[in-house]
Design a protein around this motif. Structure first.
Motif, PDB file in Angstrom:
ATOM      1  N   ALA A   7       0.823  -1.211   0.000  1.00 29.02           N
ATOM      2  CA  ALA A   7       0.000   0.000   0.000  1.00 29.02           C
ATOM      3  C   ALA A   7       0.854   1.256   0.000  1.00 29.02           C
ATOM      4  O   ALA A   7       0.426   2.314  -0.491  1.00 29.02           O
ATOM      5  CB  ALA A   7      -0.932   0.003   1.215  1.00 29.02           C
ATOM      6  N   LEU A   8       2.042   1.178   0.573  1.00 27.27           N
ATOM      7  CA  LEU A   8       2.998   2.278   0.564  1.00 27.27           C
ATOM      8  C   LEU A   8       4.242   1.848  -0.198  1.00 27.27           C
ATOM      9  O   LEU A   8       4.642   0.677  -0.130  1.00 27.27           O
ATOM     10  CB  LEU A   8       3.425   2.668   1.992  1.00 27.27           C
ATOM     11  N   PRO A   9       4.861   2.755  -0.944  1.00 25.53           N
ATOM     12  CA  PRO A   9       6.118   2.405  -1.622  1.00 25.53           C
ATOM     13  C   PRO A   9       7.205   2.104  -0.598  1.00 25.53           C
ATOM     14  O   PRO A   9       7.279   2.750   0.459  1.00 25.53           O
ATOM     15  CB  PRO A   9       6.449   3.659  -2.425  1.00 25.53           C
ATOM     16  N   GLY A  10       8.037   1.116  -0.879  1.00 23.72           N
ATOM     17  CA  GLY A  10       9.064   0.707   0.057  1.00 23.72           C
ATOM     18  C   GLY A  10      10.257   1.637   0.087  1.00 23.72           C
ATOM     19  O   GLY A  10      10.335   2.607  -0.681  1.00 23.72           O
ATOM     20  N   PRO A  11      11.196   1.380   0.986  1.00 21.25           N
ATOM     21  CA  PRO A  11      12.402   2.209   1.084  1.00 21.25           C
ATOM     22  C   PRO A  11      13.131   2.290  -0.252  1.00 21.25           C
ATOM     23  O   PRO A  11      13.212   1.314  -0.995  1.00 21.25           O
ATOM     24  CB  PRO A  11      13.248   1.459   2.132  1.00 21.25           C
ATOM     25  N   GLY A  12      13.631   3.479  -0.546  1.00 25.43           N
ATOM     26  CA  GLY A  12      14.353   3.678  -1.791  1.00 25.43           C
ATOM     27  C   GLY A  12      13.497   4.172  -2.927  1.00 25.43           C
ATOM     28  O   GLY A  12      14.020   4.656  -3.944  1.00 25.43           O
ATOM     29  N   SER A  13      12.181   4.054  -2.813  1.00 27.21           N
ATOM     30  CA  SER A  13      11.282   4.556  -3.851  1.00 27.21           C
ATOM     31  C   SER A  13      11.090   6.057  -3.680  1.00 27.21           C
ATOM     32  O   SER A  13      11.042   6.560  -2.563  1.00 27.21           O
ATOM     33  CB  SER A  13       9.920   3.855  -3.781  1.00 27.21           C
ATOM     34  N   THR A  14      10.939   6.756  -4.774  1.00 31.86           N
ATOM     35  CA  THR A  14      10.754   8.208  -4.700  1.00 31.86           C
ATOM     36  C   THR A  14       9.572   8.672  -5.543  1.00 31.86           C
ATOM     37  O   THR A  14       9.688   9.592  -6.345  1.00 31.86           O
ATOM     38  CB  THR A  14      12.026   8.936  -5.161  1.00 31.86           C
ATOM     39  N   PRO A  15       8.394   8.045  -5.398  1.00 25.83           N
ATOM     40  CA  PRO A  15       7.223   8.512  -6.146  1.00 25.83           C
ATOM     41  C   PRO A  15       6.730   9.841  -5.595  1.00 25.83           C
ATOM     42  O   PRO A  15       7.066  10.230  -4.474  1.00 25.83           O
ATOM     43  CB  PRO A  15       6.199   7.401  -5.910  1.00 25.83           C
ATOM     44  N   ASP A  16       5.917  10.510  -6.389  1.00 27.17           N
ATOM     45  CA  ASP A  16       5.440  11.830  -5.981  1.00 27.17           C
ATOM     46  C   ASP A  16       3.946  11.921  -6.258  1.00 27.17           C
ATOM     47  O   ASP A  16       3.520  11.858  -7.417  1.00 27.17           O
ATOM     48  CB  ASP A  16       6.196  12.917  -6.758  1.00 27.17           C
ATOM     49  N   PHE A  17       3.152  12.086  -5.217  1.00 25.70           N
ATOM     50  CA  PHE A  17       1.706  12.218  -5.402  1.00 25.70           C
ATOM     51  C   PHE A  17       1.383  13.322  -6.387  1.00 25.70           C
ATOM     52  O   PHE A  17       0.513  13.175  -7.247  1.00 25.70           O
ATOM     53  CB  PHE A  17       1.035  12.507  -4.055  1.00 25.70           C
ATOM     54  N   PHE A  18       2.091  14.435  -6.280  1.00 28.35           N
ATOM     55  CA  PHE A  18       1.774  15.591  -7.107  1.00 28.35           C
ATOM     56  C   PHE A  18       2.228  15.403  -8.558  1.00 28.35           C
ATOM     57  O   PHE A  18       1.901  16.221  -9.415  1.00 28.35           O
ATOM     58  CB  PHE A  18       2.368  16.847  -6.479  1.00 28.35           C
ATOM     59  N   GLY A  19       2.962  14.327  -8.816  1.00 29.22           N
ATOM     60  CA  GLY A  19       3.291  13.965 -10.180  1.00 29.22           C
ATOM     61  C   GLY A  19       2.214  13.107 -10.827  1.00 29.22           C
ATOM     62  O   GLY A  19       2.279  12.821 -12.020  1.00 29.22           O
ATOM     63  N   GLY A  20       1.233  12.655 -10.026  1.00 32.28           N
ATOM     64  CA  GLY A  20       0.081  11.955 -10.569  1.00 32.28           C
ATOM     65  C   GLY A  20       0.116  10.455 -10.509  1.00 32.28           C
ATOM     66  O   GLY A  20      -0.822   9.799 -10.981  1.00 32.28           O
ATOM     67  N   ASP A  21       1.173   9.845  -9.920  1.00 35.41           N
ATOM     68  CA  ASP A  21       1.261   8.382  -9.939  1.00 35.41           C
ATOM     69  C   ASP A  21       0.984   7.751  -8.581  1.00 35.41           C
ATOM     70  O   ASP A  21       1.374   6.632  -8.321  1.00 35.41           O
ATOM     71  CB  ASP A  21       2.635   7.941 -10.456  1.00 35.41           C
ATOM     72  N   MET A  22       0.281   8.464  -7.716  1.00 33.62           N
ATOM     73  CA  MET A  22      -0.038   7.965  -6.387  1.00 33.62           C
ATOM     74  C   MET A  22      -1.483   8.333  -6.045  1.00 33.62           C
ATOM     75  O   MET A  22      -1.986   9.378  -6.464  1.00 33.62           O
ATOM     76  CB  MET A  22       0.934   8.561  -5.358  1.00 33.62           C
TER      77      MET A  22
END
Length: 431
Positions: free
Chosen positions: A261-276
């Motif tokens: 449900a949450l990206p694991g350590p080392g991931s750098t997704p960005d909600f404001f980029g639209g992929d979360m």
């Protein structure tokens, strides 16, 4: 003339105690500014948002125009958010003291008790039209000592949940706003929707903004739903081994490593980029939304102990060892007067009772509806707790972060890790 500059400094957070001791000063009368010549003020901030800095510029320009005998320029110096306190205290220890500084609520007890900050109460009470009595006493508590006020809580921002409704619709999932209306908006529901959206359409489910597996105190937005706490209210006993905390952290660990449900350590997704799908953060982040997807804003979910509002509170203080604390305090009084507090409320919910009204806030928050502001800001401040704060926070933050590092693996034993946290933290709580 208003100037800005950026500084990047990296030192360990434990350096904060040394730095604060180095800048300890005697009491300063800040009620009557009278410099020999106009001075250049410098305020450290952690925002680099251009719209926020532009607003600061406008306020500073207006102050300079009205007070040319006091101030010739104001520099808003943006320090990196992740290393802000370390960078600030490094400046203090090195004799490069700013005139004013933003301060995290987590280090409020340390700064207030250090003698580094000037008492603002006389300057604010005596400032014409300031309306000091409009400030909420509860908002001032963390920044007060005896009869003095050592920082103005310029931001009292509730944490809430931004929702990417495009992702919810694309994945064919229930509307979180409807779940809220039905009394079913819970952490379990958000975890389930997060995992399902990631499975159905890719991307990622949810984040606790700025946690990044290092700023552990931001997890208070989650564990508050379990009525857990990092330490007791008097700051003397570790709370990480209490059943409520163990349950909350076990829930989080499973959400990361079992459900995804949450990206694991080392991931750098960005909600404001639209992929979360979800982001737990503050309303000031709305300025990062660019219209590339549809979104909503709703209160924090409920946990097993019910729904707990959490606010991030930031103070604005005047440094005793700045070049002229009286002038700095006069600028602070202007910067936070009723008119400017209303303008700043577009990003930073003020501690003024008269301004904590959804209709008033909506005038300065065009991206948020009056209904969202009522539910998230006005309703979110009521009965809210702040993130962990302690007089020894710098050392605690670093020590606990180090112990929690071993929790962020799939094989971690939550009970063992949290026992290690308390073993390491308890001596620092007793100092």
């Amino acid at each position: 003339m208003v100037q800005r500059r950026s500084i990047t400094t990296a030192l360990t957070a434990s350096f904060a105690t040394v730095a604060l001791a180095a800048c300890n000063g005697s009491g300063t009368d800040v009620s009557e500014p009278d410099p020999d010549e106009p001075i250049d003020l410098r305020m450290t901030v952690w925002t680099a948002d251009e719209s926020q800095l532009a607003l600061f510029d406008d306020i500073a320009d207006a102050y300079i125009a009205e007070n040319p005998d006091l101030v010739s320029s104001v520099t808003f110096e943006s320090l990196p958010f992740d290393d802000y306190t370390t960078s600030l205290t490094t400046q203090l220890a090195g004799g490069n003291t700013p005139d004013l500084a933003w301060i995290f609520e987590s280090t409020a007890p340390e700064f207030v008790g250090s003698g580094a900050l000037a008492d603002l109460r006389p300057a604010l009470e005596e400032s014409e039209g300031y309306e000091y009595e409009d400030l909420l006493p509860a908002a001032l508590e963390l920044w007060s000592q005896d009869d003095g006020l050592y920082a103005y809580p310029f931001s009292n921002s509730p944490f809430a949940v931004f929702v990417n409704t495009d992702r919810i619709d694309e994945a064919g999932l229930p509307d979180p706003q409807q779940l809220l209306a039905d009394g079913e908006w819970t952490f379990d529901a958000m975890r389930e929707l997060s995992a399902e959206s990631a499975d159905e359409i890719g991307g990622h489910g949810m984040e606790v903004r700025d946690f990044n597996y290092s700023i552990w105190e931001n997890l208070a937005m989650v564990w508050g739903g379990w009525d857990a706490e990092a330490w007791t209210a008097d700051g003397t006993e570790c709370g990480f081994t209490q059943p409520e905390m163990v349950e909350a952290m076990s829930w989080l660990h499973e959400a990361i490593f079992v459900d995804g449900a949450l990206p694991g350590p080392g991931s750098t997704p960005d909600f404001f980029g639209g992929d979360m799908t979800f982001s737990i953060t503050q309303i000031s982040r709305a300025s990062a939304l660019d219209g590339s997807f549809e979104w909503d804003l709703i209160p924090l979910p409920a946990g097993p102990a019910g729904q707990q509002n959490v606010i991030g509170q930031a103070g604005l203080g005047v440094l005793q060892n700045g070049q002229d604390p009286a002038v700095a305090a006069d600028f602070l009084a202007y910067f936070t007067n009723p008119e400017n507090a209303e303008a700043l409320a577009a990003y930073f919910p003020p501690p003024r009772e008269s301004l904590l009204d959804a209709a008033v806030l909506a005038e300065g928050n065009p991206m948020l509806s009056q209904e969202q502001l009522e539910a998230v800001v006005v309703g979110g401040i009521d009965g809210a707790i702040t993130k962990p704060a302690h007089a020894n926070f710098a050392q605690l933050q670093s020590t606990i972060r180090g112990e929690l590092d071993s929790l962020w693996t799939a094989q971690a034993d939550v009970d063992v890790v949290l026992a290690d946290v308390c073993e390491a933290a308890q001596p620092l709580l007793e100092d």
